[in-house]
Design a protein around this motif. Structure first.
Motif, mmCIF file in Angstrom:
data_model
loop_
_atom_site.group_PDB
_atom_site.id
_atom_site.type_symbol
_atom_site.label_atom_id
_atom_site.label_comp_id
_atom_site.label_asym_id
_atom_site.label_seq_id
_atom_site.Cartn_x
_atom_site.Cartn_y
_atom_site.Cartn_z
ATOM 1 N N ARG A 108 0.800 -1.220 0.000
ATOM 2 C CA ARG A 108 0.000 0.000 0.000
ATOM 3 C C ARG A 108 0.838 1.278 0.000
ATOM 4 O O ARG A 108 0.418 2.308 -0.500
ATOM 5 N N GLU A 109 2.038 1.179 0.578
ATOM 6 C CA GLU A 109 2.891 2.366 0.724
ATOM 7 C C GLU A 109 3.679 2.726 -0.533
ATOM 8 O O GLU A 109 4.364 3.752 -0.568
ATOM 9 N N ILE A 110 3.616 1.869 -1.554
ATOM 10 C CA ILE A 110 4.370 2.133 -2.792
ATOM 11 C C ILE A 110 3.954 3.483 -3.393
ATOM 12 O O ILE A 110 2.775 3.825 -3.415
ATOM 13 N N PHE A 161 4.865 10.991 -6.241
ATOM 14 C CA PHE A 161 3.740 11.268 -5.337
ATOM 15 C C PHE A 161 3.218 9.962 -4.756
ATOM 16 O O PHE A 161 3.458 8.883 -5.301
ATOM 17 N N SER A 162 2.497 10.060 -3.653
ATOM 18 C CA SER A 162 1.957 8.847 -3.048
ATOM 19 C C SER A 162 0.523 8.626 -3.500
ATOM 20 O O SER A 162 -0.213 9.573 -3.781
ATOM 21 N N ALA A 163 0.144 7.365 -3.614
ATOM 22 C CA ALA A 163 -1.213 6.962 -3.989
ATOM 23 C C ALA A 163 -1.385 5.532 -3.487
ATOM 24 O O ALA A 163 -0.502 5.033 -2.786
ATOM 25 N N ASP A 164 -2.481 4.900 -3.837
ATOM 26 C CA ASP A 164 -2.671 3.529 -3.375
ATOM 27 C C ASP A 164 -1.715 2.588 -4.118
ATOM 28 O O ASP A 164 -1.928 2.250 -5.277
ATOM 29 N N GLY A 165 -0.664 2.160 -3.413
ATOM 30 C CA GLY A 165 0.409 1.386 -4.026
ATOM 31 C C GLY A 165 0.027 -0.031 -4.405
ATOM 32 O O GLY A 165 0.808 -0.724 -5.057
ATOM 33 N N THR A 203 -1.973 4.522 -11.642
ATOM 34 C CA THR A 203 -2.833 5.504 -10.987
ATOM 35 C C THR A 203 -2.832 6.784 -11.816
ATOM 36 O O THR A 203 -2.081 6.903 -12.777
ATOM 37 N N VAL A 204 -3.691 7.737 -11.412
ATOM 38 C CA VAL A 204 -3.756 9.005 -12.128
ATOM 39 C C VAL A 204 -3.143 10.083 -11.237
ATOM 40 O O VAL A 204 -3.444 10.158 -10.044
ATOM 41 N N HIS A 205 -2.259 10.886 -11.816
ATOM 42 C CA HIS A 205 -1.631 11.963 -11.049
ATOM 43 C C HIS A 205 -2.610 13.131 -10.966
ATOM 44 O O HIS A 205 -3.087 13.618 -11.998
ATOM 45 N N SER A 206 -2.902 13.592 -9.743
ATOM 46 C CA SER A 206 -3.957 14.589 -9.589
ATOM 47 C C SER A 206 -3.601 15.938 -10.233
ATOM 48 O O SER A 206 -4.477 16.668 -10.673
ATOM 49 N N ASP A 207 -2.317 16.279 -10.335
ATOM 50 C CA ASP A 207 -1.926 17.578 -10.912
ATOM 51 C C ASP A 207 -2.225 17.681 -12.406
ATOM 52 O O ASP A 207 -2.663 18.722 -12.888
ATOM 53 N N TYR A 248 4.541 4.016 -13.370
ATOM 54 C CA TYR A 248 5.874 3.979 -12.763
ATOM 55 C C TYR A 248 5.720 3.902 -11.259
ATOM 56 O O TYR A 248 5.302 4.859 -10.621
ATOM 57 N N ARG A 249 6.048 2.756 -10.696
ATOM 58 C CA ARG A 249 5.901 2.576 -9.242
ATOM 59 C C ARG A 249 7.264 2.723 -8.563
ATOM 60 O O ARG A 249 8.271 2.258 -9.076
#
Ligand code: GDP
Ligand code: MG
Ligand code: ZN
Ligand code: ZN
Length: 392
Positions: A17-19, A56-60, A65-69, A76-77
């Motif tokens: 999860r922390e990835i 950035f952090s998200a659900d690893g 995932t989608v970058h909010s910016d 890329y993890r």
């Protein structure tokens, strides 16, 4: 379920999860894109100072995932600790780190180079396995700094410098994929190999002990390389032509093993009554210098196994033989230390070069002819069930 993962670059443990993720840098659906900048964490931990899109952090647990910016998708993890990009499917497949340790001049750099070369060629074919560098830096640096000098120029590298700069602390990371031992349907077993080319004296100096401790504690298996030519009893039996290591300043195998054992116990929090559970392959390097003195029927004079399974009976023979040799080499205390501290250990004898190098550090015959160089590694893989083995 928070399974502990280990970063193959910095050896930090974390849950899936922390990835973290790194923005792809490509424009999102609205046309906005993120600019690249220096990643301070990556610079500090791994010495990489180039420009990269933001981390950035998200659900690893997700593979993308989608970058909010910028709203762009990325796959890329990253390691949350050092921000290195993790190998594909990291966290979804078994990751087993194999640590290579040994004193200065014991032959680690040569061993690692020849082992990987063999895994990419003959041993790879033998086990229908593939070995690939996990990142550009590994692919590039393995070829340029390790493989080409030895195989193209027949030149041994200068001794590994102590890793004072962060960049030299970056391990080489490979993935090894083979068909596993599973009973039912064959499945692909993937092992992440992380080689941290330690300079032996690193195990002494306090500042680098910390990374070594994490390295050892996170390892699923350990290869400890010991130079028999630094043992008094073995020196007498060695080929008179073989170059001897300088006598001063080199640690004896007994003291190296002692120090590694202490580090491991501390890192793993082993209780005094407990044995260390990490399997350890105790491999004697440079055996080419000792072969001539071995009895005709010695398993270390046999031709090396070639089958598509790890040869368990052959490995046992070598183990027993090396243990007997330890008495002659005045190294019985090595066996004592292993017996009293480890639940799984196995002896190996190998030669990465197949012959003594010349005095000016060149491959004597011009051809690298390794003997049993992959055995310790194959034993560990067979212990993990990642490759099949014969009944022994
Ligand atoms: N006879 C023999 N000598 C070797 C072999 N591999 C390494 N050496 C010698 O050991 C030295 C140190 O090897 P290296 O890999 O640099 O050791 P490291 O300091 O542990 O990385 C080399 O310069 C060679 O002289 C081998 O397979 N046979
Ligand atoms: Mg070295
Ligand atoms: Zn990391
Ligand atoms: Zn972005």
């Amino acid at each position: 379920m928070s399974r502990k993962l280990v970063c193959p670059y910095c050896y930090q443990q974390f849950g899936e999860r922390e990835i973290w993720f790194r923005c792809s840098g490509r424009p999102g659906p609205t046309g906005k894109s993120c600019s690249s900048q220096r990643d301070e964490r990556l610079a500090k931990r791994m010495g990489f100072t180039g420009q990269l899109p933001p981390a950035f952090s998200a659900d690893g647990r997700k593979l993308s995932t989608v970058h909010s910016d910028c709203r762009a998708e990325t796959n890329y993890r990253l390691c949350p600790e050092c921000h290195s990009q993790l190998p594909v499917h990291f966290g979804k497949i078994e990751n087993r780190l194999i640590a290579l340790v040994g004193a200065k001049e014991s032959g680690k750099t040569v061993f690692m180079t020849v082992l990987l070369h063999e895994l990419m060629h003959s041993v790879g074919i033998r086990f229908d396995a593939s070995v690939l560098g996990a990142d550009d830096e590994t692919r590039d640096s393995f070829r340029k700094r390790y493989e080409a000098p030895l195989y193209d120029n027949h030149q041994l590298a200068a001794p590994t410098q102590r890793s004072t700069t962060p960049m030299s602390r970056r391990p080489l990371v490979f993935t090894f994929t083979a068909r596993g031992r599973g009973l039912g349907r064959p499945r692909q077993e993937r092992t992440v190999l992380s080689f941290f080319d330690t300079a032996g004296e690193d195990l002494n100096s306090a500042d680098s002990v910390e990374q070594n401790v994490r390295y050892l504690a996170s390892a699923a298996g350990i290869i400890l390389l010991l130079d028999p030519l630094t043992m008094r009893g073995a020196r007498g039996q060695a080929d008179p032509d073989a170059p001897r290591p300088h006598e001063q300043g080199l640690d004896s195998p007994v003291s190296v093993l002692g120090r590694i054992t202490e580090l491991l116990q501390r890192a793993l929090g082993t209780k005094p009554s407990q044995l260390i559970g990490t399997p350890i392959a105790v491999a004697f390097s440079k055996m080419d210098a000792l072969t001539r003195g071995l009895p005709e029927e010695s398993p270390l004079r046999r031709s090396q196994p070639v089958g598509s399974r790890f040869d368990a009976a052959d490995s046992r023979d070598v183990h027993d033989h090396v243990r007997a040799l330890l008495d002659e080499w005045e190294g019985s205390s090595i066996d004592q230390t292993l017996r009293h501290n480890y639940s799984r250990y196995r002896y190996f004898g190998l030669s990465a070069l197949g012959a003594a190098p010349t005095a000016d550090r060149r491959v004597a015959t011009g051809v690298v002819q390794p003997y049993r160089v992959a055995d310790p590694f194959l034993w560990l893989l067979s212990e993990f069930g990642a490759i099949p083995r014969t009944k022994g």
